[in-house]
Structure formats: C-alpha cells, structure tokens
Design a protein around this motif. Sequence first.
Motif, PDB file in Angstrom:
ATOM      1  N   ARG A 281      39.318  49.326  38.866  1.00 54.61           N
ATOM      2  CA  ARG A 281      39.891  49.165  40.189  1.00 54.61           C
ATOM      3  C   ARG A 281      39.489  50.375  41.029  1.00 54.61           C
ATOM      4  O   ARG A 281      40.036  51.447  40.893  1.00 54.61           O
ATOM      5  CB  ARG A 281      41.424  49.112  40.095  1.00 54.61           C
TER       6      ARG A 281
ATOM      7  N   GLU B 135      42.823  43.826  45.284  1.00 58.52           N
ATOM      8  CA  GLU B 135      44.259  43.711  45.124  1.00 58.52           C
ATOM      9  C   GLU B 135      44.827  43.249  46.449  1.00 58.52           C
ATOM     10  O   GLU B 135      44.220  43.432  47.495  1.00 58.52           O
ATOM     11  CB  GLU B 135      44.878  45.068  44.782  1.00 58.52           C
TER      12      GLU B 135
ATOM     13  N   THR C 102      47.727  44.226  48.804  1.00 58.41           N
ATOM     14  CA  THR C 102      48.712  45.268  49.055  1.00 58.41           C
ATOM     15  C   THR C 102      49.614  44.804  50.188  1.00 58.41           C
ATOM     16  O   THR C 102      49.124  44.495  51.278  1.00 58.41           O
ATOM     17  CB  THR C 102      48.018  46.575  49.470  1.00 58.41           C
TER      18      THR C 102
ATOM     19  N   LYS D 133      41.838  36.797  47.168  1.00 60.83           N
ATOM     20  CA  LYS D 133      41.965  38.057  46.456  1.00 60.83           C
ATOM     21  C   LYS D 133      40.839  38.259  45.430  1.00 60.83           C
ATOM     22  O   LYS D 133      40.450  39.384  45.129  1.00 60.83           O
ATOM     23  CB  LYS D 133      43.345  38.026  45.794  1.00 60.83           C
TER      24      LYS D 133
ATOM     25  N   SER E  39      39.565  42.532  49.190  1.00 65.07           N
ATOM     26  CA  SER E  39      40.780  43.333  49.107  1.00 65.07           C
ATOM     27  C   SER E  39      41.611  42.961  50.325  1.00 65.07           C
ATOM     28  O   SER E  39      41.081  42.867  51.425  1.00 65.07           O
ATOM     29  CB  SER E  39      40.459  44.818  49.174  1.00 65.07           C
TER      30      SER E  39
ATOM     31  N   SER F 148      51.799  39.710  46.595  1.00 66.46           N
ATOM     32  CA  SER F 148      51.129  40.999  46.491  1.00 66.46           C
ATOM     33  C   SER F 148      51.137  41.572  45.082  1.00 66.46           C
ATOM     34  O   SER F 148      51.964  41.229  44.238  1.00 66.46           O
ATOM     35  CB  SER F 148      51.777  41.999  47.448  1.00 66.46           C
ATOM     36  N   ASP F 149      50.176  42.470  44.848  1.00 66.74           N
ATOM     37  CA  ASP F 149      50.134  43.213  43.592  1.00 66.74           C
ATOM     38  C   ASP F 149      50.879  44.537  43.748  1.00 66.74           C
ATOM     39  O   ASP F 149      51.574  44.981  42.877  1.00 66.74           O
ATOM     40  CB  ASP F 149      48.684  43.500  43.205  1.00 66.74           C
ATOM     41  N   LYS F 150      50.651  45.158  44.921  1.00 69.15           N
ATOM     42  CA  LYS F 150      51.328  46.419  45.191  1.00 69.15           C
ATOM     43  C   LYS F 150      52.069  46.290  46.500  1.00 69.15           C
ATOM     44  O   LYS F 150      51.680  45.510  47.372  1.00 69.15           O
ATOM     45  CB  LYS F 150      50.293  47.539  45.321  1.00 69.15           C
TER      46      LYS F 150
ATOM     47  N   GLN G 193      53.769  49.248  42.139  1.00 69.82           N
ATOM     48  CA  GLN G 193      53.558  47.857  41.756  1.00 69.82           C
ATOM     49  C   GLN G 193      54.666  47.013  42.378  1.00 69.82           C
ATOM     50  O   GLN G 193      55.823  47.427  42.410  1.00 69.82           O
ATOM     51  CB  GLN G 193      53.635  47.709  40.234  1.00 69.82           C
TER      52      GLN G 193
END
Lengths: 302, 274, 313
Positions: free
Chosen positions: B24, B54, B56, B217, B221, B236-238, B252
């Motif tokens: 990543r 990712e 975000t 995704k 990004s 979302s991932d983060k 996270q």
Amino acid sequence: MALPEKQPVQKKFIDPVAVKKSISQRLVVNNITKIIFLIGLLFGLVVLGILLSGVVRDGAAWLSLDFLQNAPSRRPDRAGIYPALMGSIFLMLLIIPMIFILGVGAAIYLEEYAKKGRMTSFIEVNISNLAGVPSIVFGLLGLTFFVRNMGFGSTLIAGALTLALMSLPVVIVSSQEAIRAVPQAMRHASLALGASKWQTTFKVVLPASLPGVITGIILAVSRAIGETAPLIMVGAAIFIARAPEGIFSEFTALPIQIYNWTSRPQADFQGLAAAGIIVLMVILLTMNSLAIWIRNRFSKRY
Amino acid sequence: MDTKLTTKPAKEGVKTMNQPVAARQSVYRVNDLNLWYGDDHALKDVNLDIKQNEVTAIIGPSGCGKSTFIKTLNRMVELVPIVRTNGVIEYHGRNIFDKDYEVEELRTSVGMVFQQPNPFPKSIYDNIAYGPRVHGVKNKKILDEIVERSLRGAAIWDEVKDRLNENAYGLSGGQQQRLCIARCLAIEPDVILMDEPTSALDPISTLKVEELVQELKKDYSIIIVTHNMQQAARVSDKTAFFLNGEVVEFDQTDRIFSNPSDKRTEDYISGRFG
Amino acid sequence: MNSSSNKSVRELIQQNRQQKFSMKNVMERFMPIVLFLCAFVSVVTTIGIILTLVLETRHFFEVVSIKEFFGSTNWYPLNSQPEYGIWPLVVGTLEITVIAMLVAVPIGLTSAIYLSEYASERARRVLKPILEVLAGVPTIVFGFFALTFVTPLLVKLIPGLAIYNALSPGIVVGIMIIPMIASISEDAMSSVPKKIRDGALALGSTRLEVALKVVVPAALSGIIASIVLGMSRAIGETMIVTIAGGSNPTALVNPLEPVQTMTAYIVQVALGDAGFGTIEYYSIYAVGTLLFVFTLLMNLLANWITRRFREEY
C-alpha cells in the motif's frame, strides 16, 4: 363610523365590528384601483394597437413588390425602398460581428477575468453611463471621428461603426447577465478535469451562455436598425438611387427614407412613409420574436 | 491511423511508474497543513497519509473543514480569492504547492465529483469527451472508446447507450451524478475526490453510487467526504474525523466506529453532537 | 495495427500536454489581454465622446462668448447678426420633458403596480412581451405617429393648435418612455420578497394596501431611478420632436406653439447646408455638450439613487 364604546375595564384597541364595516369599504377601494391600474397598463397596449393599425391603414395600399424593388422617386407611384432596405441589411451584417466580438469579449473579461477593483468598477460605471448617452451624441462622435478624422466620409462603414459603438453597452450588459447565469458548478466541473481557465471559458461558459448572449445581440441590433438620428449625423444620404456596393459606398437606410417621406407635406408621401414603416416593423418584430423564442426555448436548462 | 487503447487504466501515478508497487503506497502525504479564509483559520495542522487503492472517508459536523480539505487536495480551494495555505501536501512525493506544479497537471490526475451533480449543458457524449478533448485527444475512434469505457466504469452505460446525443439534463439526478463520475473517469485519474457525492440523491441512487465506489476502488484511490456516518462505515477502509478544522482521529474505519480512541470521536459517532 | 500507439488515455494525455504546451500557454496568456481590450473599447468611446465635444465646442466659444451662450434668451443662428443664447432650446427641451413625464409617470407606474401586484402569471406572460414590443418601436415610427395621428386628434380637441407644437411630441415621447418606467419599476417591485407581502396580507391588508404601503415604499429607490432615467431619455429624444415639434426656438412656455429642442436643432443643422468650419457647424457641438452633460447628470443621479437607497432584504 362606529367608534368602540369606551369601556374602561375591557379595553380593546381593535374593534371587530368597526373592522368588519371598514373592510367592505376597503375592498371597494381595492377593486376600483385595481381597474384603474389595469386601465393604465392597457393604455400602452391600446396605443400600440392604434399605432400599428393606423400605419397599416395608411401604408398597406402602397405596399407592393415594386415598392420593395424600386428606388425612391419624386413621383410617389414609382417610389420604392430598395436602396434603403439594402442599406439597413448591410448595416445589420456589419454591426452583428462587431458587437458580438467586442460585446461578448468585454462581458467575458468583466465576468471571468477582471479582478474586483478600481479599474473594473470604473469600466462598469462607464458602460452603464454610456448606455444612457443619447443616440444623437453618438452621431456627433461618428461625424467627427469616423466621417472626418478617419476620412471614411458618409459611408456605410462610418454608419455601422457609429451604431455599433452605440449598441455596445447594451450588448455588454445583457451578455454579462447571460454569463453570470451560468452556474459556478459548471466552471468547477471543467477546472477539476484539469481544463485551463480559457478552455473553461471558451468551451463551457460561452456555449452555456450563448442563448442569452444571442438574445441580447438580436435585441440590440433591432434597436440599432431602427435608429435615425445617428445616421443623419453621419450623413446618410436622404436621396440615393442605388443599393450600397461596398462598405465605402454612400448609403441610406430605412429610417432615413421614412423620415424623408414623413417630412414632406403631400399625403401620398405620408402613405409611402407608412409603407416604409410596415417594412421596418416587420423586420424588427421578426427579430424580436426570434429573440423571445430563443430566450424561452433555452431558458432554465441547468 | 489505427490506435488501440489498453483497456486497463494504469494503476500507478505517472510519477511513480518506475517505483516498485508496494503493498500500500502513499498517494497523498499531508504535513502540517494550515488554511485560512481571510482571518478564519479553517484547517489546523492537518496530517494525513492516504494510501493507494483505499477508500478514505472524511467525516465530521458541518463547518469542520472536511469539504475545504478535500478541495485543497486538487487545489480547487484556491478559487476562493481570500484563501491562504501553508504546509505541505505531497502527491506521489511531490509538493502540490510547488511553484512549478501546474494545477492543470494535478487536476488531470486527481478527479473530482461534487455535491450537486454538475453535468455540462451538452450531450451525454460531449460531457464524457470533454476532458479528453481538452487534453488534446481528438481521434473520434479513441473518443468513442473512452466514452463507452467510462460510462461502463460508472455503471451507467446500459441506461444511456441509446441516447448518447441527448442533453445530459434529461437524466435523473442519480444518473447525472454517475455521469459526472464517468466524466471524471474519462481522463483516467489516479485519485478520485468525492465531496458528499450522494447528499443530493435519493436512497436508491445513493446505494448505486456506493456500490460504484466499491467497484472503483480496485483501480483508483478514493477520498470521500460524507456527513453520513453509515455511508462512511459502509464504503470506506479508513476514516478521518474532522472537528473545528483539526483531525481528531484517523484510523481503520472498523476501529473508528467500534473502538475510537478519542472521546470526541465517540461522542460524534454515537450522535451526541453534529 | 500500430503497436507503438498501444497506450492508455493517461499516457496519451500526458504526451499531448507536453506537445501542446506552448500553444495552450499562448492562449492562456494572450486572451485576457484581448478581452481586456474589448472591455476597454467602452472607455475609449467615452473618451472619444468627451474629446470630440470639448475640442469642437472650443471652436464655438472662440467666437461666441460664454456669457452670450448662457445669458441671452435669443437663439437666432441664421440671422445676419446671429445670436446664440441657449435658453430657448433648453426651455423647449424641458417643456417636452415635462409633458412627457406627465404622461409616462402615472401610466408607467400604474402599469408596473398592476403587473407586479395584481396580474396573474399567465397575464404577465402575455402583457410583458407586448410592453417590450412597445419599447422596441423605433422613434421614427413614433414621430410619424405624432404627426399623422396625435396632432390631428389634438387639433380637433383644441381649436387653434398649431400643426407643429410641443404638446403632441411631448405626449408621444411620454408614450415612448412608458415601457422603460414600467419595466424598471416592476423589476424593483417584484424584487420585494414574497414573505414581506405575505406578512402584510396575513394582517388583513387588501392588495391595494400591500401595494401602496408596503411594496411601493420598499421599491421606492428603483421607482425613482426609473423616473430619472425616463427623463434622461426624454431629454435626449430626437426624432419625435424633430418631426412633430417644429423648429421655432422660443424661450416662452406655450405647449400649443411650435418649439425647438436641443436635439432637434442638431438634426436641423446636420440636414442643412452649414459648411464644415462655420460657426453654425460648431454650434451643434456646444448644444451637444450641454445635452451630454444633462443626460450624464441624470444617469449618475439614477445610479446614485439605486446604490444609495438599495433595500437589503
């Protein structure tokens, strides 16, 4: 008037009975004035009706294909409007590109590029004042600058430049409005795609504002074509037998020809003037309807 | 001339093409970013590290600076004349505030989707082709291909393929927003910024856009500003939680929503304010 | 199939960016300057007008004293002993303007109130374009109308009325200005927010009371500005007064007699055979300067009123 009885215990400032009584009176006044206001509004419409019908009544008999094809003549039955009609059409063809480029260019500058500041507000105040300058003063400018100083003489180009300068403020203001009506979101969308400022202006803002811009230009041109005084100042010929051959030839125009006929005492010439007015009004009304059609057809698109 | 396009958009930014693809990589590295609107200090010492491929999410109450922040990432915020910034935003290792960094170049690789769908008053085709054309792609065949691929990418191809020449304003709000996403895909960006992309949409259109985000995704990004916490949790991932121009917490998404480390985050998540 | 062109859009764009950079930069750098010059044309026009008027008027005042110009009440440019006292032309102009305003203000304002406060949306959609058409009628047509319709009508009503008089063109100039006053006032009234009207209606006011006590006061600056602009138009109007007003410069106020306005004098000289360089030729610039100053002051006043008294809702 029924005044409320004085009741020291229960003091009420608004008496329902009196209000109820006065309401009917107030409504009568309301309705009468409504009719008066309507009459005021209708006055303008009635005058317009009388004007148009009077012109048609006086002029219809003189309208014919010959009238459109002949040159003016001292004999009313042979007189025509051809050189004036062509003069007006030539003027129109010359004015449109001038005011389009200068007017839209100025509007884009003021709306998209100009920084808020002294210079910009000076230019804007200047434009709004210029819009209020009487057309005959533009005629004096044309006479001095284009006819004499530039040495154009009383030619088509001198007339067209004068009328273009006169129309410019109106075109700038209406184009500014059209450009301002393009939502900011369009510009952002384009810029966010990496387009430059000029690309955004030229490919997004200008096309989106075009209907409004064109409406403004048509209205301004129809104004200009109906103008008499500036052309008289520039020296548009009163009597001319031929259509203009180029931008440096002498010319006459519809309003000048109409003025010429109007100022003669004989009734026949009044009829010719009315016929000329019909031709002029048909052109102007067509242009106005076109402008209104464009405005309605393309309004509220975002 | 017979030109064929590779169908897979490049995953790496142009600048990083030669670097080995790590698990990543960082796309954006934001260091001590401060931003003022006049005297109003809208972003305070923001530090974030945004990773490739990712999603975000940026959440926070209205006026917390989340929208300002996302607009700073492609320097759209500079359209407000009174903005001042300091600090560093590194995009693939290069500071976007550098004097010789052209905004056009940045915005060509960083796409943006706005709160309100904002298609141009042009045909659907011309909307998609706008970006490539602006950047000099004129070949009709290539454009056709880009248009189809972008519309497919935004999951709207089947709905509009028969009316590509109709005005984009004939589409519904949800379709318009997906069209705007397609328009942004057409220049094959590396990052897609989404500024509350579903706030003007109905629930079904919102769902479609959210599904699309999951799909995109794989290749892009994505940074998404949202006022809707469920949305942040779903897509979302983060997640970064902004409050009064500061990043309170960045972690996270599961952690933020299940076990936030900051009391204020917890209060916001549980709906105690905002 | 050309394998070397097998690349992604992003690479294609990157390549184009590098190639086309110079051309794009030129446009980016150049267009703002070009556009600025377009905008600057209007400034140049103003400078041109002022220079023209000042330079040529100077020749006029080399021969005619300023004292005579503003002091004398005789305007006899064609006499063997010409006299250039501006008052007759000013009086003629003001006479026309006053008559025009007497017609245009009440009718323009009632039209505006009706359109803004009473008319249904449908009626408005029909009526407003008609007013726009009236606004688009060329002045030469109004002049013809004054001479061939209004004057004969007035002669029937007022025995002894001269064929050329101030009354007929005055009325017609007023008619010409109606749309202007109506539309500017109507804009001002329509921009009074609905909630203010609703507030008054909810207190039990009639439409009339809302119009006169709430809307008109709130829109007053726009209404006054429209009247001032209308006056400026009346002062500068040329063809109607040239055709129907006659050419008799007189300082006596009698609307039933022929008059001459400043504008009509300019046209008369332009159509006549006053040679370039004669004092008569230069006199039109002196008159034009005064006309320009009058209308400029009016426009500045109207601007100032709208800016100074703008209502903030």
